[in-house]
Design a protein around this motif. Structure first.
Motif, PDB file in Angstrom:
ATOM      1  N   ALA A  89       0.785  -1.469  -0.347  1.00  0.00           N
ATOM      2  CA  ALA A  89      -0.066  -0.127   0.025  1.00  0.00           C
ATOM      3  C   ALA A  89       0.803   1.501  -0.114  1.00  0.00           C
ATOM      4  N   GLU A  90       1.041   2.445  -0.377  1.00  0.00           N
ATOM      5  CA  GLU A  90       1.117   3.399  -0.864  1.00  0.00           C
ATOM      6  C   GLU A  90       1.799   3.867   1.380  1.00  0.00           C
ATOM      7  N   ALA A  91       2.702   4.811   1.282  1.00  0.00           N
ATOM      8  CA  ALA A  91       3.415   5.009   2.147  1.00  0.00           C
ATOM      9  C   ALA A  91       3.893   6.093   2.381  1.00  0.00           C
ATOM     10  N   TRP A  92       4.077   7.291   0.703  1.00  0.00           N
ATOM     11  CA  TRP A  92       3.860   8.809   0.578  1.00  0.00           C
ATOM     12  C   TRP A  92       4.727   8.587  -0.347  1.00  0.00           C
ATOM     13  N   ARG A  93       4.714   9.794  -1.130  1.00  0.00           N
ATOM     14  CA  ARG A  93       5.275  10.556  -2.443  1.00  0.00           C
ATOM     15  C   ARG A  93       5.413  11.418  -2.258  1.00  0.00           C
ATOM     16  N   ALA A  94       6.203  11.425  -3.744  1.00  0.00           N
ATOM     17  CA  ALA A  94       6.577  13.319  -3.283  1.00  0.00           C
ATOM     18  C   ALA A  94       7.635  13.226  -5.683  1.00  0.00           C
ATOM     19  N   ASP A  95       7.514  15.230  -5.116  1.00  0.00           N
ATOM     20  CA  ASP A  95       7.328  15.146  -6.839  1.00  0.00           C
ATOM     21  C   ASP A  95       9.297  15.138  -7.236  1.00  0.00           C
ATOM     22  N   SER A  96       9.276  14.578  -7.914  1.00  0.00           N
ATOM     23  CA  SER A  96      10.326  14.230  -8.287  1.00  0.00           C
ATOM     24  C   SER A  96      10.597  14.156 -10.089  1.00  0.00           C
ATOM     25  N   PRO A  97      10.573  14.838 -10.975  1.00  0.00           N
ATOM     26  CA  PRO A  97      10.647  14.975 -11.938  1.00  0.00           C
ATOM     27  C   PRO A  97      12.175  15.248 -12.928  1.00  0.00           C
ATOM     28  N   THR A 105      19.634   4.282  -3.439  1.00  0.00           N
ATOM     29  CA  THR A 105      21.052   4.421  -3.356  1.00  0.00           C
ATOM     30  C   THR A 105      22.138   3.181  -2.461  1.00  0.00           C
ATOM     31  N   GLY A 106      20.759   2.363  -1.315  1.00  0.00           N
ATOM     32  CA  GLY A 106      21.460   1.397  -0.234  1.00  0.00           C
ATOM     33  C   GLY A 106      21.629   2.774   0.697  1.00  0.00           C
ATOM     34  N   THR A 107      21.470   3.456   0.890  1.00  0.00           N
ATOM     35  CA  THR A 107      20.776   4.296   2.066  1.00  0.00           C
ATOM     36  C   THR A 107      19.853   5.095   1.932  1.00  0.00           C
ATOM     37  N   ALA A 108      20.139   6.079   1.291  1.00  0.00           N
ATOM     38  CA  ALA A 108      18.899   7.201   1.721  1.00  0.00           C
ATOM     39  C   ALA A 108      18.203   6.759  -0.250  1.00  0.00           C
ATOM     40  N   ILE A 109      16.665   7.600  -0.348  1.00  0.00           N
ATOM     41  CA  ILE A 109      16.127   7.033  -1.275  1.00  0.00           C
ATOM     42  C   ILE A 109      15.889   8.548  -1.886  1.00  0.00           C
ATOM     43  N   VAL A 110      16.850   9.151  -3.098  1.00  0.00           N
ATOM     44  CA  VAL A 110      16.499  10.324  -3.131  1.00  0.00           C
ATOM     45  C   VAL A 110      15.693  10.794  -4.509  1.00  0.00           C
ATOM     46  N   THR A 111      15.416  12.287  -4.518  1.00  0.00           N
ATOM     47  CA  THR A 111      14.553  12.917  -4.729  1.00  0.00           C
ATOM     48  C   THR A 111      14.796  14.227  -5.509  1.00  0.00           C
ATOM     49  N   ALA A 112      13.931  14.916  -6.909  1.00  0.00           N
ATOM     50  CA  ALA A 112      15.039  15.620  -7.512  1.00  0.00           C
ATOM     51  C   ALA A 112      14.139  16.702  -8.243  1.00  0.00           C
ATOM     52  N   ALA A 113      13.745  18.000  -8.352  1.00  0.00           N
ATOM     53  CA  ALA A 113      13.566  18.232  -8.719  1.00  0.00           C
ATOM     54  C   ALA A 113      13.301  20.131  -8.845  1.00  0.00           C
ATOM     55  N   LEU A 123      11.610   4.961   4.867  1.00  0.00           N
ATOM     56  CA  LEU A 123      11.111   4.627   5.255  1.00  0.00           C
ATOM     57  C   LEU A 123       9.480   4.625   4.934  1.00  0.00           C
ATOM     58  N   THR A 124      10.194   6.704   5.053  1.00  0.00           N
ATOM     59  CA  THR A 124       8.593   7.735   5.901  1.00  0.00           C
ATOM     60  C   THR A 124       8.922   8.686   5.083  1.00  0.00           C
ATOM     61  N   GLY A 125       9.777   8.460   4.086  1.00  0.00           N
ATOM     62  CA  GLY A 125      10.026  10.454   3.067  1.00  0.00           C
ATOM     63  C   GLY A 125      10.334  11.148   3.615  1.00  0.00           C
ATOM     64  N   GLN A 126      10.563  11.193   5.113  1.00  0.00           N
ATOM     65  CA  GLN A 126      11.395  12.050   5.828  1.00  0.00           C
ATOM     66  C   GLN A 126      12.830  12.681   4.789  1.00  0.00           C
ATOM     67  N   VAL A 127      12.594  14.427   4.743  1.00  0.00           N
ATOM     68  CA  VAL A 127      14.058  15.060   4.120  1.00  0.00           C
ATOM     69  C   VAL A 127      15.229  14.351   5.376  1.00  0.00           C
ATOM     70  N   ARG A 128      16.384  14.343   4.935  1.00  0.00           N
ATOM     71  CA  ARG A 128      17.327  14.277   5.855  1.00  0.00           C
ATOM     72  C   ARG A 128      18.189  14.811   5.573  1.00  0.00           C
ATOM     73  N   TRP A 129      18.645  15.293   4.181  1.00  0.00           N
ATOM     74  CA  TRP A 129      19.279  16.118   3.626  1.00  0.00           C
ATOM     75  C   TRP A 129      18.934  16.997   2.139  1.00  0.00           C
ATOM     76  N   LEU A 452       7.816   9.751  -7.153  1.00  0.00           N
ATOM     77  CA  LEU A 452       7.825   8.697  -6.867  1.00  0.00           C
ATOM     78  C   LEU A 452       7.241   8.401  -5.563  1.00  0.00           C
ATOM     79  N   VAL A 453       6.525   7.536  -6.049  1.00  0.00           N
ATOM     80  CA  VAL A 453       5.384   6.528  -5.051  1.00  0.00           C
ATOM     81  C   VAL A 453       6.537   5.163  -4.498  1.00  0.00           C
ATOM     82  N   ALA A 454       6.123   5.790  -2.682  1.00  0.00           N
ATOM     83  CA  ALA A 454       6.932   5.032  -1.833  1.00  0.00           C
ATOM     84  C   ALA A 454       5.366   4.011  -1.419  1.00  0.00           C
ATOM     85  N   LEU A 455       5.868   2.602  -1.649  1.00  0.00           N
ATOM     86  CA  LEU A 455       5.032   1.171  -1.070  1.00  0.00           C
ATOM     87  C   LEU A 455       5.817   0.184  -0.072  1.00  0.00           C
TER      88      LEU A 455
END
Length: 456
Positions: A89-97, A105-113, A123-129, A452-455
């Motif tokens: 099920a969908e956990a979170w989503r973010a724009d990433s064109p 990457t093995g640690t972070a999941i990266v979005t870019a816009a 796990l949460t989609g929280q921005v860490r850097w 980008l959609v996280a499930l």
């Protein structure tokens, strides 16, 4: 007994007199050039001008135009699931064109816009850097367990004859994936619309006129193509087999690109190759330097709209229409196999597609998304094995299974035989386009166009 001195001689041993006021008859101290008021004003003006110049340079520098907020605590890689999940099920989503596929990457999941690159907790989609510049992004990918960012520049200072005069993708920076700290940077010749192709050791930036390949410290290892070079005017870093000895140069444009095992393969469309595209293969490191490509094989493929589908070991699979077929070549350009294909005509019109074919990999397998279905290839011989009709993307390996996106859900398959085990229903709203997938720990990610959609 005291020694006497004669008039006009100086007693160098005598102690100087202290607190002796200047008398009216004593001569005044000579003026130096820095004691006159106008000179002091001039010095002050020079200092102010230098400070203004420094400020203007700093205002226009890359450093001033860059924001880098690293993670206070590096992101830890999430643990893989112990058992296969019963649902997603969908956990979170973010724009990433600016990411053509999920940047895992093995640690972070990266979005870019825009000009902003964000490292998120998977796990949460929280921005860490966060890393941002006042330039638009061309593309973002992952290589060497780092994040590779490519920014666009306007090219206004270049002559109109330069392919980059309308703008290019020249600003390249790598970031540490766990905390976003900057690693290395380079200025490059990548063209607008570039994609990054990673073979496990080298990254190649695609383009219609030039292909650049870098190693992990972003040092250029080889450049292939026609690009104006003020240092070596007229020197062409191209395949000698495509050049003619006449006055008219053989003009070539580059299409589909693949890489593997220290080689780069490219489909060339050259003016002298009438009626056929050309497959050329060269080493990812120049022969003597970066501007001397070492071509290992070059062959016309007997048709147009060729696509490089897969590169494995020293074998390259090329898909062609008219008739539909998958042809396997060696890096020396020798044909070793050919297999018939049965696909919609639009799937094999490579000139209308991007420079990189959509694939995924698993142990011993390559999964190729044609545009209407996913075809599994044996990784060693590149032999077609089985097909998933109606697929939306190549899928991803996850917890020992193959997940393939389909309309309304995700099919769960045996990754070797293709046998369907089940389907996870997934509501994608009104989105019906291609879906690129990957996973990190217990999370499955779908790149749906610019989102980008996280499930989980």
């Amino acid at each position: 007994m005291q020694e006497s001195t004669t008039a006009g001689e100086e007693d160098v041993l005598a102690e100087p007199a202290l607190d002796e006021p200047d008398g009216p008859d004593q001569p005044s101290m000579p003026r130096t050039r820095f004691r006159r008021p106008r000179d002091l004003v001039a010095v002050a003006l020079i200092v102010v001008a230098a400070l203004i110049a420094w400020f203007v340079l700093w205002q226009n520098s890359d450093e001033h135009a860059t924001t880098s907020q690293t993670a206070a605590v590096p992101i830890e890689p999430p643990s893989a699931p112990e058992v296969f999940p019963p649902s997603l099920a969908e956990a979170w989503r973010a724009d990433s064109p600016a990411t053509p596929q999920p940047v895992v990457t093995g640690t972070a999941i990266v979005t870019a816009a825009g000009g902003e690159v964000l490292g998120r907790d998977p796990l949460t989609g929280q921005v860490r850097w966060r890393y941002a510049r006042d330039l638009p992004l061309c593309t973002v990918a992952t290589a060497w367990s780092k994040v590779v960012t490519v920014y666009q520049t306007d090219g206004r200072l270049l002559p109109s004859s330069d392919p980059r005069s309308g703008g290019g993708c020249s600003e390249v920076t790598t970031l540490h994936s766990d905390d976003g700290e900057r690693d290395t940077a380079r200025n490059d010749d990548a063209q607008l619309g570039t994609h990054l192709v990673y073979d496990g050791n080298y990254v190649t930036a695609t383009g219609p006129d030039v292909l650049d390949t870098w190693r992990s410290d972003l040092v250029l290892t080889v450049e292939y193509g026609r690009m104006p070079d003020l240092r070596n005017a007229g020197k062409q870093r191209v395949n000698p087999e495509t050049q003619t000895s006449g006055d008219r140069p053989n003009e070539c444009k580059y299409g589909s690109v693949g890489a593997g095992g220290g080689y780069v393969a490219v489909i060339e469309r050259c003016s002298d190759d009438i009626g056929s595209d050309r497959l050329s293969v060269y080493k990812a490191v120049g022969k003597d330097d970066w501007d001397i490509p070492e071509v290992t094989g070059s062959v016309v493929v007997g048709g147009h709209d060729a696509q490089i589908v897969a590169f494995s070991g020293d074998h390259i699979a090329v898909a062609l229409p008219d008739p539909q077929r998958l042809v396997v070549y060696t890096v020396e350009g020798k044909q070793v196999a050919e297999y018939p294909l049965h696909l919609p005509d639009a799937d094999l019109r490579g000139s209308a597609k991007g420079p990189v074919v959509s694939t995924a990999q698993g142990p011993g397998m390559i999964y190729w998304y044609t545009g209407s279905r996913t075809i599994a290839l044996n990784q060693r011989a590149l032999t077609p094995l089985w097909t998933v009709d109606g697929a939306l993307g190549p899928g991803t390996r996850f917890a020992g299974k193959l997940l393939v996106p389909v309309p309304g859900g995700i099919d769960v398959l045996d990754p070797v035989t293709g046998k369907k085990i089940g389907t996870f229903p997934v509501d994608r709203g009104g989105y019906t386009g291609p879906v690129e997938m990957d996973f990190e720990g217990p999370m499955v990610f779908e790149q749906r166009g610019a989102t980008l959609v996280a499930l989980r």
